[in-house]
Write an enzyme that holds these catalytic residues in place. Structure first.
Site, PDB file in Angstrom:
ATOM      1  N   SER A   1       0.826  -1.200   0.000  1.00  0.00           N
ATOM      2  CA  SER A   1       0.000   0.000   0.000  1.00  0.00           C
ATOM      3  C   SER A   1       0.863   1.255   0.000  1.00  0.00           C
ATOM      4  O   SER A   1       1.979   1.259   0.511  1.00  0.00           O
ATOM      5  CB  SER A   1      -0.872  -0.020   1.265  1.00  0.00           C
ATOM      6  OG  SER A   1      -1.507   1.218   1.454  1.00  0.00           O
TER       7      SER A   1
ATOM      8  N   TYR B   1      -2.334   5.917  -4.661  1.00  0.00           N
ATOM      9  CA  TYR B   1      -3.392   6.932  -4.581  1.00  0.00           C
ATOM     10  C   TYR B   1      -2.927   8.126  -5.417  1.00  0.00           C
ATOM     11  O   TYR B   1      -1.738   8.429  -5.464  1.00  0.00           O
ATOM     12  CB  TYR B   1      -3.629   7.370  -3.133  1.00  0.00           C
ATOM     13  CG  TYR B   1      -4.312   6.337  -2.271  1.00  0.00           C
ATOM     14  CD1 TYR B   1      -5.590   5.867  -2.589  1.00  0.00           C
ATOM     15  CD2 TYR B   1      -3.701   5.846  -1.123  1.00  0.00           C
ATOM     16  CE1 TYR B   1      -6.223   4.923  -1.788  1.00  0.00           C
ATOM     17  CE2 TYR B   1      -4.339   4.900  -0.317  1.00  0.00           C
ATOM     18  CZ  TYR B   1      -5.594   4.452  -0.656  1.00  0.00           C
ATOM     19  OH  TYR B   1      -6.226   3.526   0.133  1.00  0.00           O
TER      20      TYR B   1
ATOM     21  N   THR C   1      -5.939   2.669  -6.865  1.00  0.00           N
ATOM     22  CA  THR C   1      -7.218   2.531  -6.163  1.00  0.00           C
ATOM     23  C   THR C   1      -8.118   3.703  -6.535  1.00  0.00           C
ATOM     24  O   THR C   1      -7.744   4.863  -6.356  1.00  0.00           O
ATOM     25  CB  THR C   1      -6.988   2.486  -4.646  1.00  0.00           C
ATOM     26  OG1 THR C   1      -6.201   1.330  -4.360  1.00  0.00           O
ATOM     27  CG2 THR C   1      -8.292   2.402  -3.883  1.00  0.00           C
TER      28      THR C   1
ATOM     29  N   LYS D   1      -8.279  -0.587  -9.146  1.00  0.00           N
ATOM     30  CA  LYS D   1      -8.913  -1.314  -8.047  1.00  0.00           C
ATOM     31  C   LYS D   1     -10.112  -0.511  -7.552  1.00  0.00           C
ATOM     32  O   LYS D   1      -9.955   0.634  -7.125  1.00  0.00           O
ATOM     33  CB  LYS D   1      -7.896  -1.502  -6.910  1.00  0.00           C
ATOM     34  CG  LYS D   1      -8.455  -2.144  -5.650  1.00  0.00           C
ATOM     35  CD  LYS D   1      -7.317  -2.503  -4.713  1.00  0.00           C
ATOM     36  CE  LYS D   1      -7.797  -3.130  -3.429  1.00  0.00           C
ATOM     37  NZ  LYS D   1      -8.376  -2.170  -2.482  1.00  0.00           N
TER      38      LYS D   1
ATOM     39  N   HIS E   1     -13.587  -2.156  -1.491  1.00  0.00           N
ATOM     40  CA  HIS E   1     -12.604  -1.819  -0.451  1.00  0.00           C
ATOM     41  C   HIS E   1     -12.978  -2.519   0.879  1.00  0.00           C
ATOM     42  O   HIS E   1     -12.852  -1.941   1.957  1.00  0.00           O
ATOM     43  CB  HIS E   1     -12.584  -0.300  -0.254  1.00  0.00           C
ATOM     44  CG  HIS E   1     -11.228   0.277   0.057  1.00  0.00           C
ATOM     45  ND1 HIS E   1     -10.499   1.019  -0.832  1.00  0.00           N
ATOM     46  CD2 HIS E   1     -10.478   0.240   1.184  1.00  0.00           C
ATOM     47  CE1 HIS E   1      -9.372   1.431  -0.271  1.00  0.00           C
ATOM     48  NE2 HIS E   1      -9.326   0.962   0.955  1.00  0.00           N
TER      49      HIS E   1
HETATM   50  C1  LIG Z   1      -7.253  -2.801   7.445  1.00  0.00           C
HETATM   51  C2  LIG Z   1      -7.402  -2.629   5.967  1.00  0.00           C
HETATM   52  C3  LIG Z   1      -6.601  -1.711   5.301  1.00  0.00           C
HETATM   53  C4  LIG Z   1      -6.728  -1.540   3.912  1.00  0.00           C
HETATM   54  N1  LIG Z   1      -5.889  -0.673   3.264  1.00  0.00           N
HETATM   55  C5  LIG Z   1      -6.000  -0.520   1.922  1.00  0.00           C
HETATM   56  C6  LIG Z   1      -5.131   0.374   1.225  1.00  0.00           C
HETATM   57  O1  LIG Z   1      -4.246   0.998   1.811  1.00  0.00           O
HETATM   58  N2  LIG Z   1      -5.323   0.517  -0.106  1.00  0.00           N
HETATM   59  C7  LIG Z   1      -6.288  -0.181  -0.794  1.00  0.00           C
HETATM   60  O2  LIG Z   1      -6.433  -0.004  -1.999  1.00  0.00           O
HETATM   61  N3  LIG Z   1      -7.107  -1.045  -0.159  1.00  0.00           N
HETATM   62  C8  LIG Z   1      -6.984  -1.223   1.179  1.00  0.00           C
HETATM   63  N4  LIG Z   1      -7.817  -2.105   1.821  1.00  0.00           N
HETATM   64  C9  LIG Z   1      -8.799  -2.901   1.034  1.00  0.00           C
HETATM   65  C10 LIG Z   1      -8.206  -4.257   0.607  1.00  0.00           C
HETATM   66  O3  LIG Z   1      -7.176  -4.112  -0.316  1.00  0.00           O
HETATM   67  C11 LIG Z   1      -9.292  -5.152  -0.007  1.00  0.00           C
HETATM   68  O4  LIG Z   1      -9.898  -4.465  -1.065  1.00  0.00           O
HETATM   69  C12 LIG Z   1     -10.359  -5.577   0.997  1.00  0.00           C
HETATM   70  O5  LIG Z   1      -9.800  -5.783   2.280  1.00  0.00           O
HETATM   71  C13 LIG Z   1     -11.058  -6.841   0.539  1.00  0.00           C
HETATM   72  O6  LIG Z   1     -12.072  -7.193   1.430  1.00  0.00           O
HETATM   73  P1  LIG Z   1     -11.889  -8.319   2.562  1.00  0.00           P
HETATM   74  O7  LIG Z   1     -11.133  -7.672   3.682  1.00  0.00           O
HETATM   75  O8  LIG Z   1     -13.278  -8.668   2.924  1.00  0.00           O
HETATM   76  O9  LIG Z   1     -11.123  -9.453   1.936  1.00  0.00           O
HETATM   77  C14 LIG Z   1      -7.703  -2.288   3.197  1.00  0.00           C
HETATM   78  C15 LIG Z   1      -8.514  -3.196   3.889  1.00  0.00           C
HETATM   79  C16 LIG Z   1      -8.374  -3.375   5.254  1.00  0.00           C
HETATM   80  C17 LIG Z   1      -9.241  -4.388   5.955  1.00  0.00           C
END
Ligand SMILES: Cc1cc2nc3c(=O)[nH]c(=O)nc-3n(C[C@H](O)[C@H](O)[C@H](O)COP(=O)(O)O)c2cc1C
Length: 381
Positions: free
Chosen positions: A109, A132, A158, A254, A278
């Protein structure tokens, strides 16, 4: 409860909850508004049943797939997530090492806590960089050039976070970076002293993707302000088209959910789209990626790689998504809870369990290769 007694997503979640201070657990576990999209993500898989074939000779199963030019040994990857060293002091190192062991891709990330260069050097498995889009175009260029120079394979922009989601659990605990805990939040940290000892006895918390450009460490810029002040809500398709050109390599978006957006992604030269909300953390009430998958695959699946994430907790969830036409499936909380519960051994155990489940499920479905999965083996209720 110990790692050896964790057999599925829910066991890892319980162990993570036992180990983490409440505000950090809630940051991972929480989602936007009423968390209805978050709940739907996991339950959407239940509206669809698998119809197995039998007696097909399924001794050896090959789970490998090729996604955006990257060969993966399994059809799932670790989606990029922020702040991993808050969950376990090894953070991204633990996730990248486990992904490399399984032979799959991991995401880093923009809000990652280990530098993309260190990860690229140490772990030889495909790496994607989650980006981002900043108001400062020079900064965007510099960050992309840095990732290119490091040898990152896939750029992942994203597009569902043009503004931050309303995460009310974090408002209640005061979770933010830097910490601005409420009294109740502070008390919860006091209840988990082992986490605190781990945190202060290891390398200091950093955000190395951003620290050259944004003063996060000094406490003047919070992540909330980073989103509102530095990211560019006026970003358009033309801006992304310029980024795709500049990157000149595998590029995916994404957070695409609509058919017309998927078509525009093809027009501007993207190689992949990831259907995602997300993890329910942005627009509550938005559709789950699994619910939306068939519509997108039917419209563009022959022209661009369609991936999805959200709510994946079981091998059968992966099989259902692949049967509908996804090329691979992203994991978020599925590997974050094991990371928090037990670091690298935790992530390795979780990923290996998923791999084992998928091999078993493939055999039970009568399939030996991922491309044998199709909609003929699915029925919606
Ligand atoms: C704690 C956490 C932090 C996340 N940080 C990012 C991020 O920095 N950038 C991003 O594009 N998605 C982020 N996501 C989304 C994940 O990449 C992913 O799309 C999502 O967790 C998928 O759903 P799931 O947790 O049910 O598998 C984050 C998700 C969580 C749970």
């Amino acid at each position: 409860m110990r790692l050896a007694s964790c057999h599925n997503f829910h066991d890892f979640r319980d162990l993570a909850q036992a180990r983490l201070p409440g505000p950090i657990f809630d940051y991972i576990d929480g989602a936007a508004d009423d968390e209805s999209t978050y709940r739907r993500n996991a339950t959407s898989f239940d509206d669809c049943d698998l119809v197995p074939n039998v007696l097909r000779g399924v001794k050896d199963v090959d789970l490998s797939v090729t996604v955006m030019g990257q060969k993966l040994a399994v059809p799932f990857y670790c989606s990029p997530t922020a702040l991993q060293r808050l969950f376990h002091h090894r953070g991204e190192h633990a996730v990248a090492a486990a992904a490399a062991k399984l032979g799959t891709m991991f995401g880093v990330s923009s809000l990652g806590t280990v530098s993309l260069e260190a990860l690229r050097k140490q772990y030889s498995t495909p790496q994607c960089y989650q980006f981002y889009f900043h108001k400062d175009r020079g900064l965007n260029r510099a960050m992309m050039e840095r990732a290119k120079a490091a040898g990152v394979e896939v750029m992942m922009l994203t597009v569902d976070s043009i503004t931050g989601g309303n995460r009310e659990r974090d408002l209640r605990t005061g979770f933010s970076i830097p910490f601005r805990l409420t009294l109740a939040g502070m008390l919860q940290f006091a209840l988990k002293p082992k986490w605190g000892i781990d945190y202060v006895t290891h390398e200091a918390f950093r955000l190395p993707q951003l620290e050259e450009h944004v003063d996060m460490g000094g406490g003047t810029m919070s992540i909330g302000r980073y989103f509102t002040e530095m990211l560019d809500p006026s970003m358009t398709w033309d801006d992304v088209a310029a980024m795709v050109k500049l990157w000149n390599g595998p590029f995916c978006l994404k957070g695409v959910m609509a058919v017309d957006d998927a078509k525009r992604a093809i027009d501007i030269g993207c190689n992949g789209i990831i259907l995602s909300n997300h993890g329910g953390r942005q627009l509550d009430g938005s559709r789950s990626a699994f619910d939306q998958l068939a519509e997108i695959v039917d419209a563009v699946g022959d022209r661009i790689h369609v991936l999805m994430d959200g709510g994946v907790q079981r091998g059968t969830h992966v099989l259902k998504a692949l049967s509908l036409g996804a090329k691979a499936v992203g994991l978020g909380r599925y590997y974050l809870y094991p990371l928090a519960a037990a670091g690298q051994p935790g992530v390795e155990r979780a990923l290996t369990l998923l791999q084992t489940e998928i091999v078993r499920d493939m055999k039970l479905m009568g399939c030996t290769r991922i491309d044998q999965l199709s909609r003929t083996n699915l029925r919606f209720r």
